[in-house]
Design an enzyme around this catalytic site. Sequence first.
Site, PDB file in Angstrom:
ATOM      1  N   PHE A 141       1.098  11.795  -5.964  1.00 53.13           N
ATOM      2  CA  PHE A 141       1.775  10.492  -6.101  1.00 53.13           C
ATOM      3  C   PHE A 141       0.706   9.420  -6.242  1.00 53.13           C
ATOM      4  CE2 PHE A 141       3.653   6.489  -5.170  1.00 53.13           C
ATOM      5  CZ  PHE A 141       4.844   6.552  -5.860  1.00 53.13           C
ATOM      6  N   ASP A 226      -8.106   8.876  -4.657  1.00 55.76           N
ATOM      7  CA  ASP A 226      -7.048   7.899  -4.403  1.00 55.76           C
ATOM      8  C   ASP A 226      -6.843   7.834  -2.887  1.00 55.76           C
ATOM      9  OD1 ASP A 226      -4.744   6.476  -3.961  1.00 55.76           O
ATOM     10  OD2 ASP A 226      -3.620   7.345  -5.627  1.00 55.76           O
ATOM     11  N   LYS A 255      -2.828  -0.894  -0.492  1.00 58.30           N
ATOM     12  CA  LYS A 255      -2.036  -0.975   0.733  1.00 58.30           C
ATOM     13  C   LYS A 255      -2.699  -1.780   1.860  1.00 58.30           C
ATOM     14  CE  LYS A 255       0.650   3.217  -0.185  1.00 58.30           C
ATOM     15  NZ  LYS A 255       1.940   2.717  -0.644  1.00 58.30           N
TER      16      LYS A 255
HETATM   17  C1  LIG Z   1      -1.757   7.698  -2.850  1.00 61.84           C
HETATM   18  C2  LIG Z   1      -1.028   6.557  -3.504  1.00 61.84           C
HETATM   19  N1  LIG Z   1      -1.473   6.066  -4.669  1.00 61.84           N
HETATM   20  C3  LIG Z   1      -0.870   5.040  -5.289  1.00 61.84           C
HETATM   21  C4  LIG Z   1       0.260   4.451  -4.764  1.00 61.84           C
HETATM   22  C5  LIG Z   1       0.917   3.313  -5.483  1.00 61.84           C
HETATM   23  O1  LIG Z   1       0.737   2.122  -4.816  1.00 61.84           O
HETATM   24  P1  LIG Z   1       1.671   0.849  -5.150  1.00 61.84           P
HETATM   25  O2  LIG Z   1       3.045   1.172  -4.658  1.00 61.84           O
HETATM   26  O3  LIG Z   1       1.030  -0.285  -4.416  1.00 61.84           O
HETATM   27  O4  LIG Z   1       1.636   0.684  -6.640  1.00 61.84           O
HETATM   28  C6  LIG Z   1       0.766   4.930  -3.551  1.00 61.84           C
HETATM   29  C7  LIG Z   1       1.990   4.344  -2.967  1.00 61.84           C
HETATM   30  O5  LIG Z   1       2.658   4.918  -2.147  1.00 61.84           O
HETATM   31  C8  LIG Z   1       0.107   6.006  -2.912  1.00 61.84           C
HETATM   32  O6  LIG Z   1       0.558   6.508  -1.761  1.00 61.84           O
END
Ligand SMILES: Cc1ncc(COP(=O)(O)O)c(C=O)c1O
Length: 401
Positions: A141, A226, A255
């Site tokens: 994700f 990530d 976040k």
């Molecule tokens: C590992 C990871 N990458 C990217 C994202 C995407 O972040 P955003 O919702 O701020 O676009 C999330 C969101 O849950 C995430 O958990």
Amino acid sequence: MSTTETAIASAEAHSAHNYHPLPVVVASAEGAWMTDVEGRRYLDLLAGYSALNFGHGNRRLIDAAKAQLDRVTLTSRAFHHDRFADFCTDLAALCGMETVLPMNTGAEAVETAVKTARKWGYRVKGVPDGMAKIIVASDNFHGRTTTIVSFSTDPEARADFGPYTPGFEIVPYGDLTAMREAMTENTVAVLIEPIQGEAGVLVPPAGYLPGVRELTRERNVLFIADEIQSGLGRTGKTFALDHEGVVPDMYVLGKALGGGVVPVSAVVSSADVLGVFRPGEHGSTFGGNPLACAVALEVIAMLRTGEYQQRAAELGDHLHRELGLLTGGGAVESVRGRGLWAGVDIAPALGTGREISEKLMELGVLVKDTHGSTIRIAPPLVISKEDLDWGLDRLRAVLSA
Ligand SMILES: Cc1ncc(COP(=O)(O)O)c(C=O)c1O
């Protein structure tokens, strides 16, 4: 109708149904606690998917934001502003890297990482134009943009959003052999979550992440971590990769970097890698704005003390010890995670993750399900041990009912 029901009916009438929130309407929050429009209090064991690592209304972060609101909030990157250099310097130092490219949301930072890797591939590695490939993992994700959902393996996230962006190779998460076999001379990057949050807090097998590091170094491929959800204290260290002694080529952060106050994300890497960009090639009106920098600077200063990481490690040990006791009794099939972060697979006979979340809500505890009968627990790192135990008592009550 109650105040809660009226608010929910009105929201449902006028908002797109791209979420299925629990039926609670929050009016205020402090620390690890939220209060709804009818004055009921709930313990927050989700922390905005780890955006609220430092708790709701953290005094230090709110004060930093308020002070900045009175000075300057937005310049765009057309001009310099006086919080930008400190933000980039301090974030690079926290990451042990050189260069920062700020954005706003997590998905934007992932998009930035993808663009960086492709450009690096063409300009530095010498990949023929249009041939760059990025290896990603199944059950990933990374966000919701059209390019990102192009390499999702979740049908719900992906279906009906094609045509999809090419240039991604999906291999099973945790499988180093599959990754090695998928690599070609046109591979520019591997993009993975060191712990897969949305997939249910999946921790890869020991040795996998060091193996990815070794493989990517050997093959002149960028290792992009990530750490949007796993980073910034959540697992008991600044980065989830720290547990394995691994340093990637690029961190993707989001976040908690905005302290739950404003959206702040960033790609952090070496000057060589992020040096591929020239003016006009990438950007964002709001990325790196003064308000974002002021809050993030405070977040970075708080992380520099190590106090939050230590708290997450200690309380996390306690959380996992207590959750571990629930396995074996039939109600909980397995528990995964690290630090103050757990994926709990409830026995399907007891209900779906959604049903368990609703029952917990009735007892004053807010969590969120992921897939099937899995719930995830990720309280603000500032939660007290007593409050965490109170929440765990409620979980035990729901599971034994
Ligand atoms: C590992 C990871 N990458 C990217 C994202 C995407 O972040 P955003 O919702 O701020 O676009 C999330 C969101 O849950 C995430 O958990």
